[in-house]
Write an enzyme that holds these catalytic residues in place. Structure first.
Site, PDB file in Angstrom:
ATOM      1  N   HIS A  12       0.881  -1.101  -0.029  1.00 57.72           N
ATOM      2  CA  HIS A  12      -0.159   0.066   0.009  1.00 57.72           C
ATOM      3  C   HIS A  12       0.776   1.290  -0.021  1.00 57.72           C
ATOM      4  O   HIS A  12       0.692   2.036   0.865  1.00 57.72           O
ATOM      5  CB  HIS A  12      -0.970  -0.099   1.048  1.00 57.72           C
ATOM      6  CG  HIS A  12      -0.095  -0.084   2.491  1.00 57.72           C
ATOM      7  ND1 HIS A  12      -1.103  -0.864   3.490  1.00 57.72           N
ATOM      8  CD2 HIS A  12       0.885   0.367   3.193  1.00 57.72           C
ATOM      9  CE1 HIS A  12      -0.249  -0.779   4.664  1.00 57.72           C
ATOM     10  NE2 HIS A  12       0.752   0.078   4.540  1.00 57.72           N
ATOM     11  N   HIS A  59      -0.779   5.090   9.499  1.00 60.85           N
ATOM     12  CA  HIS A  59       0.667   5.475   9.553  1.00 60.85           C
ATOM     13  C   HIS A  59       0.680   6.925  10.306  1.00 60.85           C
ATOM     14  O   HIS A  59       1.024   7.817   9.489  1.00 60.85           O
ATOM     15  CB  HIS A  59       1.279   5.557   7.814  1.00 60.85           C
ATOM     16  CG  HIS A  59       1.118   4.347   7.252  1.00 60.85           C
ATOM     17  ND1 HIS A  59      -0.132   3.955   6.803  1.00 60.85           N
ATOM     18  CD2 HIS A  59       2.128   3.359   7.024  1.00 60.85           C
ATOM     19  CE1 HIS A  59       0.178   2.698   6.163  1.00 60.85           C
ATOM     20  NE2 HIS A  59       1.405   2.262   6.296  1.00 60.85           N
ATOM     21  N   GLU A 240       5.004  -5.350   8.528  1.00 61.18           N
ATOM     22  CA  GLU A 240       3.650  -5.218   8.052  1.00 61.18           C
ATOM     23  C   GLU A 240       3.053  -6.152   7.443  1.00 61.18           C
ATOM     24  O   GLU A 240       1.802  -6.381   7.320  1.00 61.18           O
ATOM     25  CB  GLU A 240       3.605  -3.966   7.032  1.00 61.18           C
ATOM     26  CG  GLU A 240       3.782  -2.649   7.433  1.00 61.18           C
ATOM     27  CD  GLU A 240       3.511  -1.807   6.313  1.00 61.18           C
ATOM     28  OE1 GLU A 240       3.280  -0.539   6.712  1.00 61.18           O
ATOM     29  OE2 GLU A 240       3.643  -1.888   4.986  1.00 61.18           O
TER      30      GLU A 240
HETATM   31 FE   LIG Z   1       2.464   0.733   5.443  1.00 60.04          FE
END
Ligand SMILES: [Fe+2]
Lengths: 280, 132
Positions: A12, A59, A240
């Site tokens: 992403h 984030h 992640e």
């Molecule tokens: Fe990320």
């Protein structure tokens, strides 16, 4: 009964969102990466679903460090788009599915997953970039979305074992919903990348490839992979990938590999993407 | 289970953002979060020092921000996703900002990425590299 009909995993990367928003997807740099998603854009059109459960991480866009939930679930009607320092991305508002989301959050809590419940949430590139990759630039997103933010930013992150187990509990909870819905589950983030320090730019393709193979065919072996290994081998931000375990857990024991794509680089990152369907 | 933060310290050129570092960097990261509005970005850019003085940050943290020393900010409890608000507000990409933490300039760094990224060989352990 509701049913999980597919799993989608994808990186992403925020720069991918910029490329879409500024019409640069056909630039020399970006063209090969976006070409890798053409199959998928068609596939999601040919295999529509009602709801997408999107496992992603924030984030420092909405949560910051005031509150850092390990696992959370959005149960709202809609989710606005975050300003991540350069204004919100010009994408449609994300519509929720409160009926399924409240059922899922309640089921998971009763199954001992202590979910943080979100009646208010703004979503960042972690959720919207995968949607742009799969759906392009529609006026309105084609599905309802249940955001499932996971803390992968602050160590300790939840264990791989816990992530896989959460996926399995989601599968059970979806099947117990009193209503006919088709549901996809998305795992986002990764693959190998490090965006800090003197070691920045790390990419480990052999490790990524093995991870993809294991995720598809042998997910139980990933249960005990320590976060230290992700950090060393896949870079500090490669951790992640534990979010992909939640997706995989929700698909049952055996899956069909419908599609696989891997590309280096997008910005600082190795892009990985899978479409999987459950065998039962 | 007793946490083991020590284990992360052998990874070369890497700062793992642990719950302990997060405590130390809380005000620095809060300042970064404040840059999510255009109004605050304008105020910060108009007088950086005055804006930073509104936050209960250490002088070292403030100096690191003023000099855009991202590595220093990491060492003092900043996290790159928070710090991205500083460079995004200046129109800087992750590649540009991240390259400043390496021994390469941005062109060299970008060339490394296009060629497949940094090879992990030699980058697994400080001990292995003779750094610890
Ligand atoms: Fe990320």
């Amino acid at each position: 009964m509701a049913k999980i009909v597919a799993g989608i995993s994808t990186s992403h990367v925020p720069a991918v969102g910029h490329a879409v928003d500024s019409g640069r997807t056909q630039d020399d740099y970006w063209k090969p990466m976006f070409a890798g998603y053409e199959f998928s854009k068609q596939w999601v059109k040919d295999n529509p679903a009602d709801v997408d459960i999107i496992v992603y991480n924030d984030h420092a866009s909405y949560f910051g460090m005031d509150i850092m939930p390990t696992f959370a679930m959005g149960i709202a009607e809609k989710y606005e788009i975050c300003d991540e320092g350069y204004g919100p991305r010009p994408v449609p508002v994300v519509e929720g599915h409160p009926e399924l989301a409240t059922h899922l959050a309640a089921s998971l809590i009763l199954d001992d997953f202590d979910m943080t419940v979100l009646n208010r949430l703004e979503v960042d590139h972690g959720l919207t970039v995968p949607m742009s990759l799969m759906y392009g630039q529609p006026e309105k997103w084609p599905t309802k979305v249940i955001p499932l933010p996971v803390n992968v930013v602050m160590n300790p992150q939840p264990s791989g074992e816990r992530c896989l187990a959460l996926g399995k509990a989601i599968r059970d909870a979806v099947q117990q919903f009193d209503g006919d819905l088709t549901v996809r589950i998305w795992g986002t983030g990764g693959m190998s990348h490090q965006i800090q320090g003197a070691r920045a730019g790390l990419i480990n393709t052999p490790w990524d490839t093995k991870f993809l193979d294991d995720l598809i065919n042998d997910p139980e072996t990933l249960k005990y992979k320590p976060h230290l290994e992700y950090m060393i081998e896949a870079g500090s931000e490669g951790v992640e990938l534990i979010m992909w375990l939640i997706m995989r857990g929700a698909l049952g024991d055996k899956v069909n590999e419908v599609y696989r794509f891997y590309h280096v680089p997008a910005s600082n990152t190795a892009v990985g993407h899978l479409i999987l369907t459950p065998q039962d | 289970m007793k946490p083991n933060f020590e284990q992360y310290k052998d990874i070369p050129g890497t700062t793992i953002y642990t719950i302990e570092l997060a405590r130390q960097g809380f005000q620095l990261n809060e300042f970064c979060m404040s840059l999510r509005t255009e109004e605050n970005r304008k105020r910060f850019h108009a007088d950086e020092r005055a804006y930073l003085d509104e936050w209960d940050m250490s002088e070292d943290q403030k100096q690191a921000v003023l000099t855009r020393d991202f590595q220093k900010m990491l060492d003092l409890g900043g996290n790159v996703y928070f710090l991205s608000k500083i460079f995004a507000a200046e129109g800087m990409s992750y590649v540009q900002a991240v390259s400043t933490m390496t021994d390469m300039n941005v062109e060299q760094y970008q060339a490394m990425m296009v060629a497949g990224g940094r090879n992990i060989e030699g980058w697994r352990s400080k001990k292995e590299r003779g750094e610890a």
